[in-house]
Write a protein that holds these residues in place. Structure first.
Motif, PDB file in Angstrom:
ATOM      1  N   LYS A 172       0.554  -1.456   0.032  1.00  0.00           N
ATOM      2  CA  LYS A 172      -0.096  -0.053  -0.231  1.00  0.00           C
ATOM      3  C   LYS A 172       1.044   1.498  -0.164  1.00  0.00           C
ATOM      4  CE  LYS A 172      -4.165  -1.640   2.624  1.00  0.00           C
ATOM      5  NZ  LYS A 172      -4.608  -1.531   3.979  1.00  0.00           N
ATOM      6  N   LEU A 173       2.093   1.128   0.023  1.00  0.00           N
ATOM      7  CA  LEU A 173       2.686   2.887   0.307  1.00  0.00           C
ATOM      8  C   LEU A 173       2.945   3.511  -0.705  1.00  0.00           C
ATOM      9  CD1 LEU A 173       5.737   1.206   2.553  1.00  0.00           C
ATOM     10  CD2 LEU A 173       3.541   2.287   3.536  1.00  0.00           C
ATOM     11  N   ILE A 183       1.404   3.836  -3.500  1.00  0.00           N
ATOM     12  CA  ILE A 183      -0.364   3.597  -4.235  1.00  0.00           C
ATOM     13  C   ILE A 183      -0.791   4.983  -3.684  1.00  0.00           C
ATOM     14  CG2 ILE A 183      -2.466   2.620  -4.366  1.00  0.00           C
ATOM     15  CD1 ILE A 183      -1.372  -0.010  -3.877  1.00  0.00           C
ATOM     16  N   PRO A 184      -0.961   5.504  -4.495  1.00  0.00           N
ATOM     17  CA  PRO A 184      -2.091   7.491  -4.638  1.00  0.00           C
ATOM     18  C   PRO A 184      -3.210   6.937  -3.111  1.00  0.00           C
ATOM     19  CG  PRO A 184      -0.979   6.855  -6.591  1.00  0.00           C
ATOM     20  CD  PRO A 184      -0.671   5.197  -6.373  1.00  0.00           C
ATOM     21  N   PHE A 185      -3.103   8.188  -2.261  1.00  0.00           N
ATOM     22  CA  PHE A 185      -4.240   7.735  -1.346  1.00  0.00           C
ATOM     23  C   PHE A 185      -4.317   7.264  -0.386  1.00  0.00           C
ATOM     24  CE2 PHE A 185      -5.142  10.851  -5.002  1.00  0.00           C
ATOM     25  CZ  PHE A 185      -4.986  12.290  -3.450  1.00  0.00           C
ATOM     26  N   GLU A 186      -3.669   5.731  -0.715  1.00  0.00           N
ATOM     27  CA  GLU A 186      -3.990   4.859   0.578  1.00  0.00           C
ATOM     28  C   GLU A 186      -2.592   4.880   1.804  1.00  0.00           C
ATOM     29  OE1 GLU A 186      -4.909   1.402   0.253  1.00  0.00           O
ATOM     30  OE2 GLU A 186      -6.518   2.142  -1.544  1.00  0.00           O
ATOM     31  N   GLN A 187      -2.957   4.685   2.254  1.00  0.00           N
ATOM     32  CA  GLN A 187      -2.470   4.699   3.867  1.00  0.00           C
ATOM     33  C   GLN A 187      -2.408   3.236   4.499  1.00  0.00           C
ATOM     34  OE1 GLN A 187      -4.423   7.887   6.119  1.00  0.00           O
ATOM     35  NE2 GLN A 187      -3.008   8.999   5.689  1.00  0.00           N
ATOM     36  N   THR A 188      -1.944   3.086   5.144  1.00  0.00           N
ATOM     37  CA  THR A 188      -1.493   1.207   6.325  1.00  0.00           C
ATOM     38  C   THR A 188      -2.145   2.181   7.724  1.00  0.00           C
ATOM     39  OG1 THR A 188       0.719   2.496   7.765  1.00  0.00           O
ATOM     40  CG2 THR A 188       0.764   1.485   5.621  1.00  0.00           C
ATOM     41  N   SER A 191      -2.537   7.968  13.006  1.00  0.00           N
ATOM     42  CA  SER A 191      -1.887   8.672  12.903  1.00  0.00           C
ATOM     43  C   SER A 191      -3.256   9.816  12.987  1.00  0.00           C
ATOM     44  CB  SER A 191      -0.817   9.491  12.651  1.00  0.00           C
ATOM     45  OG  SER A 191      -0.917   9.151  11.101  1.00  0.00           O
ATOM     46  N   LYS A 192      -4.097   9.834  12.002  1.00  0.00           N
ATOM     47  CA  LYS A 192      -4.810  10.772  10.975  1.00  0.00           C
ATOM     48  C   LYS A 192      -3.969  11.956  10.311  1.00  0.00           C
ATOM     49  CE  LYS A 192      -8.640   9.375  14.026  1.00  0.00           C
ATOM     50  NZ  LYS A 192      -9.730   9.968  14.959  1.00  0.00           N
ATOM     51  N   ALA A 193      -3.037  11.726   9.896  1.00  0.00           N
ATOM     52  CA  ALA A 193      -2.150  12.798   9.187  1.00  0.00           C
ATOM     53  C   ALA A 193      -1.808  11.989   8.351  1.00  0.00           C
ATOM     54  CB  ALA A 193      -1.014  12.802  10.553  1.00  0.00           C
ATOM     55  N   GLY A 194      -1.432  13.198   7.382  1.00  0.00           N
ATOM     56  CA  GLY A 194      -1.286  13.125   6.346  1.00  0.00           C
ATOM     57  C   GLY A 194      -2.213  12.368   5.274  1.00  0.00           C
ATOM     58  N   THR A 195      -1.846  12.512   3.823  1.00  0.00           N
ATOM     59  CA  THR A 195      -2.888  11.877   2.325  1.00  0.00           C
ATOM     60  C   THR A 195      -2.617  10.839   1.997  1.00  0.00           C
ATOM     61  OG1 THR A 195      -1.672  13.467   1.288  1.00  0.00           O
ATOM     62  CG2 THR A 195      -3.523  14.310   1.790  1.00  0.00           C
ATOM     63  N   GLY A 196      -1.816  10.064   2.601  1.00  0.00           N
ATOM     64  CA  GLY A 196      -1.307   9.111   0.761  1.00  0.00           C
ATOM     65  C   GLY A 196      -0.239   9.376  -0.012  1.00  0.00           C
ATOM     66  N   LEU A 197      -0.613  10.412  -0.752  1.00  0.00           N
ATOM     67  CA  LEU A 197       0.500  11.101  -1.462  1.00  0.00           C
ATOM     68  C   LEU A 197       2.292  11.224  -1.758  1.00  0.00           C
ATOM     69  CD1 LEU A 197      -1.667  14.176  -2.376  1.00  0.00           C
ATOM     70  CD2 LEU A 197      -1.917  11.560  -3.543  1.00  0.00           C
ATOM     71  N   GLY A 198       2.526  11.248   0.495  1.00  0.00           N
ATOM     72  CA  GLY A 198       3.681  11.605   0.176  1.00  0.00           C
ATOM     73  C   GLY A 198       4.883  10.029  -0.403  1.00  0.00           C
ATOM     74  N   LEU A 199       5.030   9.335  -0.201  1.00  0.00           N
ATOM     75  CA  LEU A 199       5.607   8.530  -0.697  1.00  0.00           C
ATOM     76  C   LEU A 199       5.721   7.937  -2.368  1.00  0.00           C
ATOM     77  CD1 LEU A 199       5.212   5.539   2.127  1.00  0.00           C
ATOM     78  CD2 LEU A 199       7.022   6.780   1.695  1.00  0.00           C
ATOM     79  N   PRO A 200       3.990   7.923  -2.834  1.00  0.00           N
ATOM     80  CA  PRO A 200       4.018   7.749  -4.307  1.00  0.00           C
ATOM     81  C   PRO A 200       4.697   8.390  -5.109  1.00  0.00           C
ATOM     82  CG  PRO A 200       1.883   7.405  -2.796  1.00  0.00           C
ATOM     83  CD  PRO A 200       2.980   7.832  -2.148  1.00  0.00           C
ATOM     84  N   ILE A 201       4.570  10.049  -4.250  1.00  0.00           N
ATOM     85  CA  ILE A 201       5.120  11.326  -5.489  1.00  0.00           C
ATOM     86  C   ILE A 201       7.034  10.486  -4.764  1.00  0.00           C
ATOM     87  CG2 ILE A 201       5.841  13.624  -5.440  1.00  0.00           C
ATOM     88  CD1 ILE A 201       2.946  13.905  -4.354  1.00  0.00           C
TER      89      ILE A 201
END
Length: 454
Positions: A289-290, A292-297, A303-313
């Motif tokens: 999942k790491l 994949i855009p907008f996917e979170q573990t 944590s309710k922080a971030g959008t799941g975009l950092g690692l894909p970018i």
């Protein structure tokens, strides 16, 4: 007689038997003829008959073999003709299907391109409509933060406004960066930079934050690294900031380590970065999942922080720099992210100009947030002295107008004023206009403030 019998029977085995029986019969008749005294006149006739019989039998056998072979070849030809006909039919059907498929693909490609252009226009519009008022809000909140007359409660409220605005601005920037990557418009902006300066900048951002959480922050650098390199320092820094931000977010005890090494190549070198933490870790079933855009573990959702975009970018940036990113993790023990990037060694002539590339591309307030690259600045190919000289060539009233237009985020007025610079400073004009188009008015106001104070 044997030939006649053989022709009737149509069997090689019985043909030989019939000829043998006929020969035996002829021999018996000859013997009886010899006893009767009239054998000698019949010998030539019988011998000729026998030779002719044997010759006819051989010819008959050869003729049967040839006919059998011809029939087999004819059968093979009929099979090949049928196969050829079937193949031609299949090729025609397949060609028709491919043509139809190509038409459908062409239509789908056209539709996708139109959708991509529409999305690009929408994102550009959204960028302008949202970031302009957000920059104004952030600018006023930063001005209010310097107001000593505000009460403690109002300072807290103002800080909340600023943090929320930064978060929303970063989210918009993340979406725009992802859209640029998907459309293939994101490009490398390579230039000379000093690696030690880049590392010191990143270390300065995270060391204090790690110590505030009671974490040890360690940086290990290979002493044999070349000091001056050529590459996209901004993207390198943003990937490091993103990975270290994640490590800091999910680590509550222990340490965070950043290790930098290099692998020599025939052309240039491969930089290798490793970020290790003793945080919560990631379950093997969630590793996919790491990126994949907008996917979170599960831990990311908690944590309710971030959008799941950092690692894909970050992965896209690393691939753009000719490297790859890997992750290994154990739940409860921590995570290790490793990525590489291709760079070249800078010559000594470009080394003095490399200092500002790693430091000035982003404001510190944006670096302190868990963000991946906002809108990129144009390469800093123009020295500050040249910019100062160009702006000094204009009147003080013009400089004052530019300063106040940049403070009020009036993009059209800023661009119009910058277009009035003399033609010999066209490069400076274009550089500052690009800054304005990227809503980086803070860089313009910084320069104009210094000149107005002189």
């Amino acid at each position: 007689m044997g030939i006649i019998v053989a022709a009737y029977i149509r069997s090689p085995r019985y043909t030989i038997l019939a000829i043998a029986l006929c020969a035996l019969l002829v021999s018996g008749i000859s013997y009886l003829a010899l006893l009767g005294g009239w054998w000698l006149p019949l010998v030539p006739i019988l011998a000729s008959f026998l030779v002719i019989s044997l010759g006819l039998d051989a010819f008959y056998q050869y003729d049967r073999f040839i006919q059998t072979k011809v029939k087999a070849q004819q059968q093979t030809l009929r099979i090949l003709e049928q196969a050829k006909t079937d193949l031609e039919i299949q090729v025609a059907q397949r060609t028709s299907e491919l043509q139809q498929s190509n038409v459908e693909l062409s239509q789908a490609k056209e539709a996708a391109e139109m959708a991509s252009r529409a999305k690009g226009k929408f994102l550009a519009k959204m960028s302008h409509e949202l970031r302009t008022p957000l920059n104004a809000i952030l600018g006023f909140s930063q001005m209010m933060a310097q107001d000593s007359s505000l009460s403690t409660t109002n300072h807290k409220r103002n800080r909340l406004i600023n943090q929320s605005g930064e978060h929303l601005l970063g989210l918009i920037n993340d979406i725009l960066s992802l859209a640029k990557l998907e459309s293939g418009k994101q490009e490398l902006r390579e230039g000379p930079f000093q690696l030690s300066t880049l590392i010191e900048t990143v270390e300065g951002i995270f060391r204090l934050r790690a110590e505030q959480k009671g974490l040890a922050f360690q940086v290990e650098t290979d002493p044999d690294l070349f000091p001056y390199l050529v590459g996209d320092a901004q993207k390198l820094r943003q990937v490091l900031i993103n990975l270290l931000s994640n490590a800091l977010k999910f680590t509550h005890a222990g340490h965070i380590s950043l290790r930098i090494g290099s692998i020599p190549k025939a052309k240039g070198i491969t930089l290798r970065f490793e970020i290790e933490d003793t945080g919560e870790g990631i379950a093997p079933s969630e590793l996919h999942k790491l990126f994949i855009p907008f996917e979170q573990t599960e831990s990311g959702e908690k944590s309710k922080a971030g959008t799941g975009l950092g690692l894909p970018i970050s992965q896209q940036f690393v691939q753009l720099m000719g490297g790859e990113i890997k992750v290994s993790s154990q739940v409860g023990q921590g995570t290790i992210f490793t990525f590489t990037a291709q760079v070249t060694i800078a010559n000594t002539a470009s080394a003095p100009h490399s200092q500002n590339i790693a430091d000035d591309a982003l404001p510190l307030s944006q670096q302190l947030n868990d963000r991946v690259e906002p809108e990129e600045l144009p390469p800093a190919a123009i020295s500050p002295e040249t910019i100062d000289q160009a702006l000094r060539s204009m009147s003080s009233n013009w400089l004052d107008e530019l300063h106040h237009a940049a403070l009020r985020l009036k993009g059209k007025q800023v661009i119009q004023l910058l277009s009035e610079l003399p033609s010999e400073y066209e490069a400076v004009s274009q550089y500052l206009i690009e800054l304005a188009e990227n809503y980086e008015y803070a860089h313009i106001t910084k320069v104009t403030t210094q000149l107005m104070q002189e």
